[in-house]
Design an enzyme around this catalytic site. Structure first.
Site, short mmCIF file in Angstrom:
data_model
loop_
_atom_site.label_atom_id
_atom_site.label_comp_id
_atom_site.label_asym_id
_atom_site.label_seq_id
_atom_site.Cartn_x
_atom_site.Cartn_y
_atom_site.Cartn_z
N CYS A 38 0.57 54.36 90.99
CA CYS A 38 -0.20 54.22 89.65
C CYS A 38 0.82 54.02 88.36
O CYS A 38 1.29 53.14 88.20
CB CYS A 38 -1.20 55.10 89.51
SG CYS A 38 -2.71 54.64 88.40
N HIS A 84 -3.81 55.11 94.20
CA HIS A 84 -3.27 56.49 94.90
C HIS A 84 -3.46 56.47 96.14
O HIS A 84 -4.56 56.86 96.49
CB HIS A 84 -4.02 57.39 94.13
CG HIS A 84 -3.60 57.57 92.61
ND1 HIS A 84 -2.68 58.27 91.98
CD2 HIS A 84 -4.58 57.09 91.54
CE1 HIS A 84 -2.72 58.14 90.66
NE2 HIS A 84 -3.93 57.59 90.38
N ARG A 115 -6.88 53.04 83.69
CA ARG A 115 -7.41 52.20 82.91
C ARG A 115 -6.63 50.93 82.59
O ARG A 115 -7.14 49.84 82.46
CB ARG A 115 -7.37 53.09 81.55
CG ARG A 115 -8.11 52.54 80.34
CD ARG A 115 -8.40 53.68 79.23
NE ARG A 115 -9.09 54.69 79.55
CZ ARG A 115 -8.84 55.83 79.65
NH1 ARG A 115 -7.38 56.18 79.34
NH2 ARG A 115 -9.56 56.97 80.12
N SER A 156 -8.34 85.46 92.81
CA SER A 156 -8.44 84.00 92.98
C SER A 156 -7.13 83.79 93.72
O SER A 156 -6.20 84.55 93.91
CB SER A 156 -8.83 83.30 91.85
OG SER A 156 -7.96 83.40 90.88
N SER A 157 -7.09 82.35 93.92
CA SER A 157 -5.93 81.70 94.46
C SER A 157 -5.31 82.51 96.00
O SER A 157 -4.17 82.59 96.04
CB SER A 157 -4.59 81.93 93.50
OG SER A 157 -5.00 81.51 92.26
N GLY A 200 -0.06 59.37 85.93
CA GLY A 200 0.03 60.36 84.75
C GLY A 200 -0.60 59.50 83.66
O GLY A 200 -0.90 58.55 83.70
N GLU A 237 -2.07 58.39 98.16
CA GLU A 237 -1.84 59.78 98.40
C GLU A 237 -3.29 60.54 98.84
O GLU A 237 -3.47 61.32 99.47
CB GLU A 237 -1.17 60.79 97.33
CG GLU A 237 -2.00 60.87 96.02
CD GLU A 237 -1.71 60.03 94.95
OE1 GLU A 237 -1.18 58.65 95.51
OE2 GLU A 237 -1.65 60.02 93.97
N MET A 289 4.01 52.71 89.22
CA MET A 289 3.82 51.16 89.20
C MET A 289 4.08 50.59 87.81
O MET A 289 5.01 49.56 87.67
CB MET A 289 2.82 50.64 90.25
CG MET A 289 2.85 49.08 89.78
SD MET A 289 1.33 48.15 90.52
CE MET A 289 1.07 47.22 89.41
N GLY A 302 -10.15 77.60 99.54
CA GLY A 302 -10.27 76.20 99.79
C GLY A 302 -9.78 75.83 101.08
O GLY A 302 -10.51 75.17 101.85
N THR A 335 -11.60 95.16 98.75
CA THR A 335 -12.68 94.26 99.84
C THR A 335 -14.11 95.03 99.64
O THR A 335 -15.12 94.35 99.57
CB THR A 335 -12.17 94.03 101.04
OG1 THR A 335 -10.89 93.18 101.03
CG2 THR A 335 -13.16 93.56 101.85
N1 GLN Z 1 -2.22 56.16 82.29
C1 GLN Z 1 -2.21 55.13 82.98
C2 GLN Z 1 -3.58 54.30 83.13
O1 GLN Z 1 -4.46 54.67 82.46
C3 GLN Z 1 -1.89 55.27 84.59
C4 GLN Z 1 -3.12 56.24 85.26
C5 GLN Z 1 -2.57 57.13 86.64
O2 GLN Z 1 -1.50 57.20 86.73
N2 GLN Z 1 -3.44 57.70 87.25
O3 GLN Z 1 -3.77 52.99 83.79
#
Ligand code: GLN
Length: 559
Positions: free
Chosen positions: A383, A509, A464, A14-15, A356, A511, A386, A19, A193
């Protein structure tokens, strides 16, 4: 015309970039004027990767409709320049959940439920849904894992059946393998292969094309050998030597005339002449020595760069179009908490705090944000990036470190980031995420409004918690500008600082909507500020074709 299917399997290890290869093949076909879509079949039992650790799975890629998917879907969207939907990522978990649900409802009228035909039929149904929901004429279906894994057998069996159901002229199988290099003799080996193709045959699938990945040049006689032993035409053996940039992959495949070969096998002729100018320019830029800027990416899954794949790509897209080279310092936020690794932040011309979940490393990120604010270093928060910028400013305004997000401290007297009132009673956390595209109205005279070409945008979310409106007044007195707001005025989507060259952060996001040929406006604006901080004059080397991030427009060409 009947929908054509290209099944992509992996062999040996794999890797090796299956993709990216699948995505690049999609581009070859789109360039020839066909509506293309792509699907990933993942053999794991999780229903989706949303709950999996980024360490195990890399980033979770979010689609317009809010589906949380495998990061390969990011490759498909970026290379083919299309928007995918939730049908485009199927897991064993989803397939089993569906079949077991039906069994419990009594839909099978007392029958014995078996892998063949019940599970395989559900897989086939889901494969069929891609063309139905996207209007694609050619669907690429990539099977996760490598041939020989127990988990992927039902998927391979479903494909075997589909090949017969569809007719040979409507389906092709591409097997992506790896040629190991023996250092002592300086040879590339084809035996793995051959074995992998034999394994595939024993399941009843004969590959039509073999893409042989390698770190070393593949001579012609090796192509002949693979063709002979694996029973494919020589021109259907495509050597794919590791490229210096992934954007070179479609160009390499084009050089070996894979696009033409696939169409020929399908009995199709190209409707358009491929235009590779943008891709050639991207590759030329990527290989050119460009002025360097340093960006510190402060996160918690730093060991695995795949966890921030789309962020890295979005930075790269913007850097290529500005003719600069970006050097990312991957900084562990918990290191900063222990006063380690700060040199990497001090050396940086810009700081990014990506998304995160969970409290580990939060304080380190807040410190990095504080540094960027105080030293007027360009900052881009995504996200969580911010939310923490809001926490940091509130702490600064109030002169204590009590303000927090209730995600990390649910007893804080200053819950500047919190669940919205209508979310409070929902116990099941899985149901409370804001996922997918939401509109955002840009506020005149702000950095965000200056970055985007339009005044209302739609961006992808996965979170969330939200900025607590009860603190808007306090924060704006402290210099925060709410530069992007939901059209109903209730949700802050973008925040920035007034007295700072570039301190901008988004609840969404951005990105996920960046494309190589269409870098995201906010990443462009950020990197322009970063270049300025580094004393480099950056201007658009590759003029963005049309600076729009509406994914609807992106889809138009594919249809
Ligand atoms: N943990 C944060 C939330 O749930 C930010 C989520 C994220 O960065 N995707 O709102």
């Amino acid at each position: 015309m009947a929908t054509k299917y290209i099944f992509i399997t992996g062999g040996v290890v794999s890797s090796v970039g299956k993709g990216v290869t699948a995505a690049a093949i999609g581009r070859l076909l789109k360039e020839r004027g066909f509506a293309v879509s792509a699907q990933k079949l993942d053999p794991y039992i999780n229903v989706d990767p949303g709950t999996m650790s980024p360490y195990q799975h890399g980033e979770v890629f979010v689609l317009d409709d809010g589906a949380e998917t495998d990061l390969d879907l990011g490759h498909y969207e970026r290379f083919i320049d299309i928007s995918l939907n939730k049908m485009c990522n199927v897991t064993s978990g989803q397939v089993y959940a569906e079949v077991i649900g039906k069994e419990r409802r009594g839909d099978f009228l007392g029958g014995t439920i078996q892998v063949i035909p019940h599970i395989t039929n559900e897989i086939k149904r889901r494969i069929g849904l891609v063309a139905k929901t996207t209007g694609a004429e050619i669907v690429l279906v990539e099977i996760g894992g490598t041939v020989g894994d127990i988990e992927s057998l039902p998927f391979l069996e479903a494909i075997r059946q589909m090949r017969t159901d569809l007719g040979r002229e409507n389906s092709l199988c591409i097997h992506v393998t790896w040629l190991p290099h023996i250092g002592a003799t300086g040879e590339l080996k084809t035996k793995p292969t051959q074995h992998s193709v034999r394994e595939l045959r024993s399941i009843g699938i004969s590959p039509d094309v073999i893409v042989a990945r390698s770190d070393y040049p593949v001579e012609d006689d090796l192509r002949e050998k693979i063709a002979l032993f694996c029973d494919v035409e020589k021109r259907a053996v495509i050597p794919l030597v590791t490229a210096s940039t992934i954007y070179e992959v479609p160009l390499v495949l084009e050089q070996f005339e894979l696009g033409e070969y696939l169409l020929e096998r399908f009995g199709l002729t190209a409707r358009e002449k491929p235009d590779w100018r943008v891709w050639e320019q991207l590759v030329k830029e990527a290989k050119r020595t460009r002025p360097k800027v340093h960006v510190a990416l402060v996160g918690k899954y730093i060991e695995l760069h795949d966890a921030y794949f789309s962020v890295r790509e979005a930075l790269e897209h913007a850097a290529l179009s500005l003719g600069i080279e970006i050097n990312i310092a991957w900084v562990h936020s918990s290191d900063l908490e222990k006063d380690r690794n700060w040199e990497q932040v001090y050396q940086a011309d810009g700081v990014v705090v990506p998304g995160g979940f969970g409290s580990r490393g939060i304080e380190g990120k807040i410190k990095a944000i504080c540094y960027a604010r105080e030293n007027k270093v360009p900052y881009l928060g995504l996200c969580l990036g911010m939310q923490l910028m809001v926490v940091e400013l509130a702490r600064h305004i109030l002169g204590n470190d009590q303000p927090n997000s209730t995600e990390f401290d649910n007893k804080t007297p200053y819950p500047v980031i919190d669940l919205m009132p209508d979310q409070m009673d929902i116990a099941d956390m899985g149901g409370t995420m804001r996922l997918g595209l939401y509109p955002c109205q840009l506020q005149k005279g702000t950095l965000a409004a200056a970055a985007y070409p339009q005044s209302q945008v739609r961006e992808r979310h996965r979170h969330r918690f939200e900025l607590n409106n009860a603190y808007r007044e306090l924060l704006s007195k402290g210099g925060m500008v709410f530069s992007g707001i939901s059209p109903d005025g209730k949700l802050v989507e973008i925040a920035e600082l007034a007295d700072h060259p570039f301190m901008v952060a988004t609840q969404f996001h951005p990105e996920f909507l960046s494309r190589p040929n269409r870098p995201h406006p906010l990443f462009l604006a950020f990197l322009k500020a970063v270049s300025q901080h580094a004393g480099i004059e950056a201007f658009q080397v590759i003029p963005a074709e049309q600076l729009t991030i509406s994914s609807r427009t992106i889809n138009a060409k594919a249809r």
